[in-house]
Design a protein around this motif. Structure first.
Motif, PDB file in Angstrom:
ATOM      1  N   SER A   1       6.182  -6.126  13.031  1.00 22.63           N
ATOM      2  CA  SER A   1       5.380  -6.855  14.012  1.00 22.63           C
ATOM      3  C   SER A   1       3.928  -6.359  14.038  1.00 22.63           C
ATOM      4  CB  SER A   1       5.994  -6.732  15.399  1.00 22.63           C
ATOM      5  OG  SER A   1       6.077  -5.366  15.775  1.00 22.63           O
ATOM      6  N   ALA A   2       3.649  -5.230  13.368  1.00 20.22           N
ATOM      7  CA  ALA A   2       2.290  -4.712  13.333  1.00 20.22           C
ATOM      8  C   ALA A   2       1.437  -5.552  12.386  1.00 20.22           C
ATOM      9  CB  ALA A   2       2.284  -3.251  12.885  1.00 20.22           C
TER      10      ALA A   2
ATOM     11  N   GLU B   1       5.267   0.279   3.800  1.00 19.37           N
ATOM     12  CA  GLU B   1       3.982   0.858   4.199  1.00 19.37           C
ATOM     13  C   GLU B   1       4.114   1.745   5.428  1.00 19.37           C
ATOM     14  OE1 GLU B   1       1.356  -2.534   4.501  1.00 19.37           O
ATOM     15  OE2 GLU B   1       1.089  -2.624   2.321  1.00 19.37           O
ATOM     16  N   GLY B   2       5.341   1.891   5.931  1.00 19.41           N
ATOM     17  CA  GLY B   2       5.584   2.789   7.048  1.00 19.41           C
ATOM     18  C   GLY B   2       5.127   2.280   8.396  1.00 19.41           C
ATOM     19  N   ARG B   3       5.203   0.959   8.599  1.00 16.67           N
ATOM     20  CA  ARG B   3       4.854   0.380   9.895  1.00 16.67           C
ATOM     21  C   ARG B   3       5.918  -0.642  10.290  1.00 16.67           C
ATOM     22  NH1 ARG B   3       2.642  -4.458   8.688  1.00 16.67           N
ATOM     23  NH2 ARG B   3       1.919  -4.732   6.584  1.00 16.67           N
ATOM     24  N   SER B   4       5.872  -1.095  11.519  1.00 13.29           N
ATOM     25  CA  SER B   4       6.849  -2.101  11.952  1.00 13.29           C
ATOM     26  C   SER B   4       6.405  -3.474  11.465  1.00 13.29           C
ATOM     27  CB  SER B   4       6.991  -2.103  13.480  1.00 13.29           C
ATOM     28  OG  SER B   4       5.867  -2.688  14.081  1.00 13.29           O
TER      29      SER B   4
ATOM     30  N   GLU C   1       0.851  -1.192   0.000  1.00 14.14           N
ATOM     31  CA  GLU C   1       0.000   0.000   0.000  1.00 14.14           C
ATOM     32  C   GLU C   1       0.887   1.242   0.000  1.00 14.14           C
ATOM     33  OE1 GLU C   1      -3.138  -0.250  -0.573  1.00 14.14           O
ATOM     34  OE2 GLU C   1      -3.251  -2.424  -0.294  1.00 14.14           O
TER      35      GLU C   1
ATOM     36  N   LYS D   1       7.248  -5.325   3.200  1.00 13.11           N
ATOM     37  CA  LYS D   1       5.894  -4.772   3.125  1.00 13.11           C
ATOM     38  C   LYS D   1       5.673  -3.783   4.267  1.00 13.11           C
ATOM     39  CE  LYS D   1       1.028  -6.225   3.109  1.00 13.11           C
ATOM     40  NZ  LYS D   1       0.532  -5.218   2.195  1.00 13.11           N
ATOM     41  N   ALA D   2       6.059  -4.173   5.462  1.00 13.78           N
ATOM     42  CA  ALA D   2       5.881  -3.305   6.625  1.00 13.78           C
ATOM     43  C   ALA D   2       6.676  -2.004   6.468  1.00 13.78           C
ATOM     44  CB  ALA D   2       6.309  -4.039   7.899  1.00 13.78           C
ATOM     45  N   ALA D   3       7.933  -2.115   6.094  1.00 17.79           N
ATOM     46  CA  ALA D   3       8.772  -0.919   5.957  1.00 17.79           C
ATOM     47  C   ALA D   3       8.247  -0.005   4.858  1.00 17.79           C
ATOM     48  CB  ALA D   3      10.216  -1.319   5.660  1.00 17.79           C
TER      49      ALA D   3
ATOM     50  N   ALA E   1      -0.899  -6.711   9.363  1.00 18.61           N
ATOM     51  CA  ALA E   1      -0.982  -6.244   7.966  1.00 18.61           C
ATOM     52  C   ALA E   1      -2.340  -5.681   7.655  1.00 18.61           C
ATOM     53  CB  ALA E   1      -0.663  -7.379   7.028  1.00 18.61           C
TER      54      ALA E   1
END
Length: 138
Positions: free
Chosen positions: A135-136, A130-133, A11, A126-128, A138
């Motif tokens: 461990s958060a 999308e600007g999240r950690s 995203e 994907k996390a990086a 999806a």
């Protein structure tokens, strides 16, 4: 030769995802932080990556294709006789991208080790992107 194929939706805009992917020397901070814990560049321009599980790999850049948003690299000096990978970013509408990562490896048995590493790497990317950690949720 075994092929490991990973594809996921991000995203985030394809231009932004491509900018992070093509930054070969900053893969540990921009593309897969947490999955990768370090990256140094040797005298030949290869990146020496340190993974969170302690693995160290030497990757040589094969090429960057800005027009097709594709990067290719090869792992040298490891257990694989042959290891070639590419990653490519495709626009999937406004603010959305498709990330395709393909690795070809010999001997075939190495795929059983590489596949879960690529799955973990995909989650971190994907996390990086999308600007999240990682461990958060999806």
């Amino acid at each position: 030769m075994a092929t490991v194929y990973k594809e996921f939706i991000v995203e985030a805009d394809a231009a932004r995802v491509w900018d992070a992917l093509r930054d070969f020397k900053a893969v540990h901070t921009r593309l897969a932080p947490g999955f990768l814990t370090g990256c140094t560049i040797d005298a030949e321009g290869a990146r020496i990556l340190t993974f969170a599980n302690g693995l160290v790999a030497r990757e040589m850049l094969v090429g960057i294709d800005d027009a097709h948003r594709r990067l290719a690299y090869t792992v040298t000096g490891g257990q694989a006789v042959h290891h070639h990978a590419s990653a490519q970013v495709f626009a999937e509408g406004e603010g959305r991208s498709r990330f395709v990562w393909i690795t070809d490896v010999l001997p075939d048995a190495m795929a059983a080790y590489i596949e879960p590493m690529m799955a973990q790497g995909g989650v971190a990317m994907k996390a990086a992107l999308e600007g999240r950690s990682a461990s958060a949720p999806a």
